[in-house]
Enzyme design. Structure first.
Site, PDB file in Angstrom:
ATOM      1  CG  ASN A   1      85.384 -14.955 -32.918  1.00 41.59           C
ATOM      2  OD1 ASN A   1      85.739 -13.974 -31.956  1.00 41.59           O
ATOM      3  ND2 ASN A   1      84.707 -15.949 -32.592  1.00 41.59           N
TER       4      ASN A   1
ATOM      5  CG  ASP B   1      73.877 -20.192 -33.627  1.00 45.44           C
ATOM      6  OD1 ASP B   1      74.175 -20.991 -32.741  1.00 45.44           O
ATOM      7  OD2 ASP B   1      74.308 -19.727 -34.577  1.00 45.44           O
TER       8      ASP B   1
ATOM      9  CG  ASP C   1      77.822 -18.977 -32.211  1.00 46.64           C
ATOM     10  OD1 ASP C   1      77.535 -20.029 -31.807  1.00 46.64           O
ATOM     11  OD2 ASP C   1      78.111 -18.518 -33.406  1.00 46.64           O
TER      12      ASP C   1
END
Length: 330
Positions: free
Chosen positions: A217, A209, A252
């Site tokens: 973002n 992860d 992700d």
């Protein structure tokens, strides 16, 4: 849901699929998700015909855990639909001789509607709606599922206009990164687990992860976030062995199937190679971004001999590691 409501949802589905572009894997998953409410199904799947088998390449509802499941074409209702090109009904899987009864019992379905998917004149797979109740589907469900199957078929055509091999690549790989997608990953994991049982060998699983992607973002926008995902994927490709399967599982989250391996030390070595490769900062548009990740692992068969179980073990260990590192500076 009324007929007009179903039509509006089909139109909405077509609009959303247009936004997904040529990512056939994402299109197929979106369609099976939408199928649940459109035909009031308990589960839905898209199976593609590959090398004499029907392979679950997208699944939702009661079938969600069956990604990568393989059935013999000549021993399943899906296979019969592919061979004949016809829509198939099963009113009760407990009494229908055409179905793979063990697979039906494993999923928990009693009735199903199977719609063929055609690419350049050939039936290459099926869209299947499932119910835990006998005799669930009717003619109106056929109309709705046919509309969805045409949407998938159109996506197949535009994703891989001339090449059947390219069609299956589009269905099994992540469009952004080129890595295997979740469907292919689960297929490889199932095969690997089965192989370790037959051959008494070992394998490994990594669940990865990315850390801090949300912050990137939020701070710089999803265009920069996508560039970071692509760079992370490219670095992951550099350090996995040719025999391994690296996949983007969604967002992700990434996974790697390590097969075969001799012992758990090879899992740790693989983790160290990944951590070393992603350590240098990624410079994009004159800004520096750190590619951190939390990596959980499972050792097969010691940590389990069921794909869902080993996924759970590796996922749990990944979150334990993420919890320990959450206080690191971004």
């Amino acid at each position: 849901m009324s007929s007009s409501e179903k039509l509006m949802q089909v139109i909405h589905t077509q609009t959303e699929i247009a936004k997904l572009g040529l990512d056939l894997g994402a299109v197929m998953q979106f369609v099976v998700d939408q199928s649940l409410s459109l035909v009031e199904a308990d589960g839905a799947a898209i199976e593609l015909a590959e090398d004499g088998e029907m392979v679950y390449r997208a699944a939702s509802g009661i079938a969600a855990s069956q990604l990568g499941l393989r059935l013999k074409i000549d021993g399943s209702l899906s296979g019969l639909s592919v061979m004949t090109g016809d829509t198939m009904f099963c009113q009760d899987s407990d009494t229908d001789p055409r179905v793979d009864r063990l697979a039906c019992q494993k999923i928990g379905l009693r009735s199903m509607l199977v719609m063929p998917l055609k690419h350049r004149g050939a039936t290459v797979g099926v869209l299947k709606a499932m119910s835990a109740q006998p005799d669930k589907f009717n003619g109106s469900d056929v109309v709705v599922l046919e509309l969805l199957s045409e949407v998938v078929a159109a996506s197949m055509y535009f994703s891989a206009k001339y090449d059947k091999d390219e069609l299956f690549k589009k269905a099994t790989h992540d469009d952004m990164t080129g890595l295997a997608n979740r469907a292919l990953f689960m297929d490889r994991l199932r095969n690997t687990v089965a192989h370790t049982k037959r051959k008494s060998i070992s394998a490994g699983l990594l669940i990865i992860d990315m850390d801090s992607l949300k912050q990137i973002n939020d701070a710089y926008g999803h265009r920069i976030g996508d560039a970071v995902i692509i760079e992370f994927s490219n670095r992951l490709k550099k350090v996995v062995r040719a025999a391994d399967t690296a996949a983007r599982l969604g967002g992700d989250e990434f996974g790697v199937v390590l097969a075969p391996i001799e012992n758990s030390d090879e899992i740790n070595s693989s983790i160290r190679r990944i951590e070393t490769e992603i350590k240098p900062p990624f410079i994009f548009e004159n800004k520096q971004h750190l590619l951190r990740a939390s990596i959980g692992s499972a050792f097969i068969p010691q940590d389990g001999t069921d794909p869902d179980k080993v996924m759970e073990v590796a996922d749990h260990r990944m979150y334990e590691i993420k919890g320990k590192s959450k206080d690191l500076p971004a």
